[in-house]
Write an enzyme that holds these catalytic residues in place. Sequence first.
Site, short mmCIF file in Angstrom:
data_model
loop_
_atom_site.label_atom_id
_atom_site.label_comp_id
_atom_site.label_asym_id
_atom_site.label_seq_id
_atom_site.Cartn_x
_atom_site.Cartn_y
_atom_site.Cartn_z
N ASN A 1 11.75 43.35 53.65
CA ASN A 1 12.42 42.70 52.53
C ASN A 1 13.23 41.50 52.99
O ASN A 1 14.00 41.59 53.95
CB ASN A 1 13.34 43.70 51.83
CG ASN A 1 12.58 44.78 51.10
OD1 ASN A 1 12.28 44.64 49.92
ND2 ASN A 1 12.22 45.84 51.81
N HIS B 1 5.23 50.99 49.51
CA HIS B 1 6.65 51.32 49.60
C HIS B 1 7.51 50.07 49.72
O HIS B 1 7.13 49.09 50.37
CB HIS B 1 6.92 52.23 50.81
CG HIS B 1 8.13 53.07 50.64
ND1 HIS B 1 9.41 52.57 50.77
CD2 HIS B 1 8.28 54.39 50.32
CE1 HIS B 1 10.28 53.53 50.56
NE2 HIS B 1 9.63 54.64 50.28
N HIS B 2 8.67 50.12 49.06
CA HIS B 2 9.59 48.97 49.07
C HIS B 2 10.14 48.68 50.46
O HIS B 2 10.63 47.57 50.72
CB HIS B 2 10.74 49.24 48.09
CG HIS B 2 11.25 48.01 47.41
ND1 HIS B 2 11.31 46.77 48.02
CD2 HIS B 2 11.74 47.81 46.15
CE1 HIS B 2 11.82 45.88 47.19
NE2 HIS B 2 12.08 46.48 46.05
N CYS B 3 10.10 49.63 51.36
CA CYS B 3 10.59 49.36 52.72
C CYS B 3 9.66 48.39 53.45
O CYS B 3 10.04 47.82 54.47
CB CYS B 3 10.75 50.65 53.52
SG CYS B 3 9.21 51.46 53.96
#
Length: 489
Positions: A333, A139-141
């Site tokens: 990120n 997941h990008h989180c």
Amino acid sequence: MRQLTALDAQFLHAETATTTTHVAGLAILDPEHCPGGTLTREALVGLLRERLHLAPALSLRLVEVPFGLDRPYWEEVADLDVAAHVHEVTLPSPGSDRQLARKVARIHERRLDRRRPLWEMHLIHGLSGGRVALYAKIHHCAVDGVSGAETLAAMLDLTPEPRAVAPAPGALAVPEPEEVLGPLAMLTVAAAKSVSYPGRALRALGRMMTDLDAMPVLSALPGARAVAETARSISGNQAELPDLPPLAAPRTPFNGPITAKRRFAYGSIPLTEVRHVAKSFGLSVNDVVMTVCASALRSWLREREALPDRPLVAAVPVSVRTPAARAGGVIGNRLSVMITQMPTDVADPLERLRTMGRTMGVAKRRFAGAPATWLDELSSLLPTVLTSVATPAISRLASVTMPPINLIVSNVPGPQLPLYLCGARLLAYHPVSALSDMSGGLNITCFSYDGSLDFGILACPERVKDVWRLLDHLREAMEELAALDPRVS
């Protein structure tokens, strides 16, 4: 327990029935040097167990705050069963690239289970030529492009013989218990934040104003640059920054509401050719990559009689991860974004290359003088309880009325030497990114590895039906640039 940042949480809020916000990669492998000449699921699971401590993002799962009143927290799973995250499938004969791409697209459509660590791997057999593939998504989180590549690197070796990896520090000792926040403690923290929210929102809005001339849509408003200059002066930034062009995206077939379906295509171009063009014309590798993409998009749009008379607008992610963050294994990120025009309206290939170089040069100087933070500030502007509801609605509305960008184009640098996974040589690594209503139904991401530039093109079929044709145009664009004569530049 560590709380997600506002930007990390935004990637959770953006997920809907039609939008998934995980990122992935497709590794193409030659298993010739593997025991028995094949890469097995058992070998992959064993490698993950041995090196799990080198990739901390894989051991974390989300803990939601009651009623969604605050951003979630990360909780470490001490007894993680990595085998439950590793799947295996075999393609039917003949195992072509297009069959593999269809399988990857189907897997990529599915959301990750938020009740457990947000990643999974799929070992895919049956490819032509005896190759195997590994599709891995997270997941990008939890990761951005650079940290995702670093997570992959922890599993790779420089030789077919896997290197010896030291056990996790304190692995033989009894670990100290992690601080755990219960529901009441989380609500207490959320209540305290709600009191200070108005002040934090005003500060975030003030910082956003310093980037007003670098933001899509808003930069095209009358007086945007004057407002941004005034805000920077008040904040103490007196640097002279270059003027950016108006960043208003034209309407294209890429833009509009997307569906849950995905199409994927992948392929490579020689990095030596890209470097040769860059050196011949005094540009960077990324300038040439952006020109290749602009040329391919122009050709694709012309074929469909849908080429706008003004430049497309692309979002180009930029890592701002510091060496300290890398060394400390910081989760989440650390990225910003440059919004730039793509000269799809320029007919001559040489002039298109020059224009792209100038445009990227201005964008880089602007970013170096004042790195854009508006992405972080925008993510923290609304209270969490409203953001989770407002984000999908705003994204859907923007796709219909005024899309802020036409697409995302990303170039992730990688190692220029052969690497191995469980003894299998990594032949190529093709990124598989994310789509949303707001960013458009097309994403082009590439990864440089061992002399190649490996592209992954993801699209919503409602927006781009023939994604493989776009890949053809990328190769044709590279051939066109390689044939240019630098003596006439």
